[in-house]
Design an enzyme around this catalytic site. Structure first.
Site, PDB file in Angstrom:
ATOM      1  N   SER A 257      -8.326   1.086 -12.724  1.00 31.30           N
ATOM      2  CA  SER A 257      -7.551   0.938 -11.499  1.00 31.30           C
ATOM      3  C   SER A 257      -7.488   2.133 -10.569  1.00 31.30           C
ATOM      4  CB  SER A 257      -6.127   0.499 -11.853  1.00 31.30           C
ATOM      5  OG  SER A 257      -6.158  -0.764 -12.463  1.00 31.30           O
TER       6      SER A 257
ATOM      7  N   SER B 236      -5.978  -1.965  -9.960  1.00 31.63           N
ATOM      8  CA  SER B 236      -4.714  -2.353  -9.369  1.00 31.63           C
ATOM      9  C   SER B 236      -4.212  -1.370  -8.311  1.00 31.63           C
ATOM     10  CB  SER B 236      -3.658  -2.470 -10.475  1.00 31.63           C
ATOM     11  OG  SER B 236      -3.449  -1.201 -11.111  1.00 31.63           O
TER      12      SER B 236
ATOM     13  N   LYS C 126       1.225   5.149  -5.295  1.00 33.81           N
ATOM     14  CA  LYS C 126       1.261   3.784  -5.821  1.00 33.81           C
ATOM     15  C   LYS C 126       2.685   3.434  -6.248  1.00 33.81           C
ATOM     16  CE  LYS C 126      -1.215   0.982  -9.318  1.00 33.81           C
ATOM     17  NZ  LYS C 126      -2.253   1.058 -10.371  1.00 33.81           N
TER      18      LYS C 126
END
Length: 517
Positions: free
Chosen positions: A212, A188, A111
């Site tokens: 997330s 996210s 990420k």
């Protein structure tokens, strides 16, 4: 589609191996990178049917073919230009003395809020475009030391603000759900989830403040682990809320997620909350990967977490089948349990606590003079952000909350402590080993839909208590197209027990399947 695109598509679809080989090794003509696991990859290395370079090249080809063209999943912000040279180096080491560690040549999707030395780290924001940190985040350093290759950085909801969708200013357009291209990934860590599900890497790293890791994992039929607060390091991860931020693995199987977890669950001097990690972790989390763990386990259904009027009927049917499967595996399922004092405790919260500004500005101050910005106000003035995050940024810029002294923040910590006590008391009174509930109560929304019920069940119990939660695929809805996840939630430091439960459930149900791209 022109001839070049056809060639790329065939390369990604049929997994034609690159011709480069290390001394004494040969490569196969076909290797299924989209369904590959650590075990199958390492088995192919051992049998001399695959090289690290061939594996990495096939993943890079697949990214080029399917993320930027064809279905255009739109999950990858940038690929690592040094990935193939790293693969060559690992091939030489393997030929000389074998694997460097348990993640030898495992291509990871990371990420884009983890610091990665030599690769930009943006948090999804154009305000950080081009920023290259001087060091790796602790978790990135750990997986590299275990032999992994950071193959690519993935898209995220900008600044990790929303659990509902993955859209940012750093990458135009939405990240799509590989199981249904018109559906959201959740957020996210939606870019990591979509990339791992689509077979752009073997494993991924995400972050979870309220949802997330677990929400995107649920939406993309993955396993996602949110650990006990303090068992894994957040050092080098762009913060959202340091009192709840967690980083961890996302994978297509429990075994692969646990292989990463076993590497990263350690104390870190750079993150003070992990001081007790080395004394509280078990020596080997992979030892929990055995069948039969559910037999005799007392599992409570936490309907308090999900039973709302907007609960989707198909998700509920899938969940009730999961409950039946738990019983079939030998679990004693108690239906249902609740934390009776929860509402009263939550009403004791006095005032708000917006600590994003304080946490982010401390983060950048620690990285001066290399930091690309100094304040949230700098970001607002730059206008380099997606319009959907402007209000959150302005609210943060106006916040005066200091976590250590703000009345609202101190009140929130007292409420969290009371909820921890209440959850433990309920589990003790019922003699429970774990709690279960659907990770989300509703299927993935259509892209652009922010009106129908979202169904996020992940925000309260695990983030508030700091206790661990693991999501695992429990089936599909909408004619078998849309994944749904089952969350196992337990006491602090109970990861070994939870891993045993999710592995036993996974192996007895075998719900995971690759998306049809």
């Amino acid at each position: 589609m022109n001839r070049t695109h056809i060639a790329l598509y065939l390369a990604a679809s049929t997994f034609v191996a690159a011709p480069h080989t290390a001394q004494g090794q040969t490569t196969s003509r076909r290797f299924p990178v989209d369904t590959a696991s650590i075990a199958t990859i390492h088995g192919a290395f051992k049998a001399r049917r695959l090289t690290c370079r061939s594996l990495v090249q096939q993943y890079l080809t697949r990214i080029e073919t399917l993320d930027k063209r064809g279905p255009a999943i739109n999950s990858i912000v940038t690929t690592n230009p040094d990935a193939l040279s790293m693969a060559d180096s690992l091939d030489r080491v393997y030929a000389a003395r074998g694997a460097v560690g348990p993640l030898h040549c495992i291509p990871l999707i990371v990420k884009d809020n983890f610091e990665t030395e030599g690769l930009q780290t943006t948090g999804g924001s154009l305000a950080l475009d081009g920023w290259k940190p001087l060091q790796d985040a602790t978790m990135v350093r750990q997986v590299k030391a275990a032999g992994a290759i950071v193959l690519a950085k993935s898209n995220l909801a900008e600044w990790a603000f929303t659990p509902y969708e993955t859209v940012s200013s750093i990458l135009p357009g939405y990240t799509k759900n590989p199981y249904a291209l018109d559906r959201v990934t959740a957020g996210s860590s939606g870019g990591t989830a979509a990339a791992v599900a689509a077979g752009f890497g073997t494993l991924g790293l995400g972050t979870d403040t309220g949802n997330s890791i677990r929400g995107p994992s649920s939406h993309q039929a993955l396993v996602g682990i949110r650990s006990t607060m303090g068992l894994t390091s957040r050092a080098g991860v762009i913060p959202l809320n340091a009192s709840a931020d967690i980083a961890g693995p996302m994978a297509r199987s429990v075994a692969d997620a646990v292989a990463v977890f076993d590497v990263i669950a350690h104390s870190d001097p750079a993150d003070s909350v992990t001081a007790a990690a080395d004394s509280r972790r078990v020596p080997n989390y992979r030892a929990a990967l055995t069948r039969g763990a559910l037999k005799g386990a007392r599992i409570g259904i936490l309907r308090q977490a999900f039973d709302r009027p907007t609960l989707d009927a198909e998700v509920n049917r899938v969940f009730e089948q999961a409950v039946a499967d738990l019983r079939r595996a030998g679990a004693v399922v108690i239906d249902s349990v609740r934390v009776d004092s929860l509402d009263a405790i939550q009403r004791r919260q006095q005032g708000g606590c917006n600590r994003f500004r304080s946490d982010l500005e401390r983060y950048f101050a620690a990285r001066a003079p290399n930091a690309p910005v100094k304040t949230v106000a700098d970001i607002v003035r730059s206008r380099r952000f997606h319009p959907t995050v402007e209000l959150r940024l302005r609210d943060a810029a106006a916040s005066t909350d200091i976590p250590e002294t703000s009345a609202g923040c101190l009140s929130r910590e007292r409420v969290r402590a009371e909820i921890r006590v209440a959850v433990n008391a309920m589990m003790d009174a019922q003699h429970l080993d774990a709690l279960v509930y659907p990770t989300w109560s509703n299927p993935p929304r259509l892209i652009g839909d922010l009106n129908t019920p979202h169904g996020d069940n992940s925000q309260l119990f695990s983030p508030t208590t700091g206790f661990p939660s693991i999501t695992v695929p429990m089936g599909y809805t909408r004619d078998g197209r849309l994944p749904a996840g089952l969350s196992f939630f337990g006491r602090a430091w109970d990861e070994f027990k939870l891993i045993g439960y999710v592995y036993d459930y996974e192996q007895s149900t075998r719900h995971w399947r690759a998306p049809r791209l």
